[in-house]
Design an enzyme around this catalytic site. Sequence first.
Site: not given
Length: 239
Positions: A144, A156
Amino acid sequence: MTDSSSTPDSPVALITGGGSGIGAAVARQLLAAGYRVTVTGRGEERLRAFAVELGEPAGLLTVAGNAADYDCVQSAVDRTLKEYGRLDTVVANAGTATHDSVAEGDPAGWTDMVLTNVLGPALLIRASIDALKETRGRIVLVGSVAGFVPTPGNIYGATKWAVTGLAENTRRQVTEWGVGVTLIAPGRVETPFWDSYGSLPPGQLLTADQIADSVVWAIRQPAGVDVNTVVVRPIGQPN
């Protein structure tokens, strides 16, 4: 959709979290390109529906299981090798997010997120590396932008920083065996990832198919070419 182009010699890919979102888009594109594909996921019904949606092609194997459980991952690799006789590519796509912060969030969801996002890719590498050595294949890790750009309290994001490190650490070991490693790091993508968030984030979003384009491009590089890091953002995403 049915696939008639795969043969017993066609390359084989295994995709975790392949029943929806980016994983499903990658599976569709690889099947269309003549690959034989295994997709895994926790939901048997979702995998079944995905296979039916595609017309239950002969080149698709679905395996229910937890990407953070080594026995499940090893079983998926073993079933793929038994069904197809080889393994050329693994795509560590399974991931989850609690969409909360380290200072104010609920720790109850963090264990599953860390195990799925960080341990899961490592288990897939461990379970598949012997088969990938034989085919001089490729490992694709779906990371990501959050694994490159710090944002306040983003636990996250911390898991995706770990994936960024795992990709390069793995490359440094497996490149001598002829195995490639690619980290695909998407920006904001319109997928079921946001379901638990409650709404889509603001601004322009990429589609799962647009990210799958990058994954498949990396997988289909010529022999001897190792594309290592691909960051893909929608135009308009500043971070």
